[in-house]
Design a protein around this motif. Structure first.
Motif, PDB file in Angstrom:
ATOM      1  N   GLN A  75      55.331 -32.228   0.449  1.00 46.05           N
ATOM      2  CA  GLN A  75      54.878 -32.811   1.715  1.00 46.05           C
ATOM      3  C   GLN A  75      54.017 -31.810   2.473  1.00 46.05           C
ATOM      4  N   GLN A  76      54.448 -30.538   2.485  1.00 47.96           N
ATOM      5  CA  GLN A  76      53.639 -29.508   3.150  1.00 47.96           C
ATOM      6  C   GLN A  76      52.276 -29.387   2.483  1.00 47.96           C
ATOM      7  N   LEU A  77      52.251 -29.437   1.158  1.00 41.12           N
ATOM      8  CA  LEU A  77      50.996 -29.352   0.421  1.00 41.12           C
ATOM      9  C   LEU A  77      50.092 -30.530   0.752  1.00 41.12           C
ATOM     10  N   THR A  78      50.662 -31.708   0.829  1.00 39.93           N
ATOM     11  CA  THR A  78      49.881 -32.900   1.186  1.00 39.93           C
ATOM     12  C   THR A  78      49.315 -32.760   2.601  1.00 39.93           C
ATOM     13  N   ASP A  79      50.141 -32.275   3.541  1.00 44.92           N
ATOM     14  CA  ASP A  79      49.677 -32.077   4.923  1.00 44.92           C
ATOM     15  C   ASP A  79      48.558 -31.046   4.981  1.00 44.92           C
ATOM     16  N   LEU A  80      48.717 -29.945   4.239  1.00 47.21           N
ATOM     17  CA  LEU A  80      47.681 -28.905   4.241  1.00 47.21           C
ATOM     18  C   LEU A  80      46.382 -29.409   3.611  1.00 47.21           C
TER      19      LEU A  80
ATOM     20  N   THR B 229      40.865 -31.245   4.352  1.00 48.11           N
ATOM     21  CA  THR B 229      39.853 -32.310   4.281  1.00 48.11           C
ATOM     22  C   THR B 229      39.240 -32.550   5.660  1.00 48.11           C
ATOM     23  N   GLN B 230      40.069 -32.580   6.706  1.00 41.55           N
ATOM     24  CA  GLN B 230      39.563 -32.768   8.075  1.00 41.55           C
ATOM     25  C   GLN B 230      38.645 -31.607   8.472  1.00 41.55           C
ATOM     26  N   LYS B 231      39.074 -30.406   8.141  1.00 38.61           N
ATOM     27  CA  LYS B 231      38.264 -29.240   8.511  1.00 38.61           C
ATOM     28  C   LYS B 231      36.953 -29.214   7.727  1.00 38.61           C
ATOM     29  N   ASP B 232      37.004 -29.606   6.450  1.00 34.54           N
ATOM     30  CA  ASP B 232      35.775 -29.684   5.664  1.00 34.54           C
ATOM     31  C   ASP B 232      34.811 -30.707   6.258  1.00 34.54           C
TER      32      ASP B 232
END
Length: 142
Positions: free
Chosen positions: A104-109, A114-117
């Motif tokens: 879940q942490q990996l998915t959130d990161l 993706t948002q930052k990109d």
């Protein structure tokens, strides 16, 4: 491995035959009649019969004690195996829960990345537009 097992059985057979020969010789040499006192009765019989009955009773007692001990150890083994299996299931549940948390942490990161990109791409586009719209005579140096 089967050769070792076969050899082990052969040694048992040889030992058994030697033991039987010793008992037969013992029987031949001890045929005298002896009295046996049971406390409530006295019985006369050949010495070899007394010895063989004593041997048989001792073997039977040994077998009963060994069987009881083996049964107890087998029960303890099964109980310990059940405890090990239960602990293994608990450990697997804990591992699965930890793994799910990390996934879940990996998915959130990844979502944040993706948002930052996309934000970086939009800012790059803004900069390109700003430099190209502000000075149309100069070629862009992107």
């Amino acid at each position: 491995m089967s050769g070792a097992i076969s050899m082990k059985n052969q040694w048992r057979l040889v030992a058994g035959i030697i033991l039987i020969i010793i008992i037969v010789l013992f029987a031949v040499f001890n045929v005298d009649s002896v009295p046996v006192n049971f406390g409530f009765a006295v019985v006369d019989g050949p010495l070899i019969i007394v010895i063989l009955v004593s041997l048989l009773m001792g073997s039977l007692i040994t077998l009963l004690v060994a069987t009881g001990s083996a049964t107890k150890k087998n029960k303890e083994f099964k109980q310990m195996r059940a405890e090990i299996d239960a602990k293994g299931k608990e450990i697997q549940k804990a591992v699965d829960a930890t793994k799910a948390g990390y996934e879940q942490q990996l998915t959130d990161l990844r979502a944040q990345l993706t948002q930052k990109d996309s934000k970086i791409n939009s800012l790059e586009e803004e900069l390109i537009k700003k430099f190209t719209v502000g000075n149309p005579d100069q070629p862009s140096k992107v």
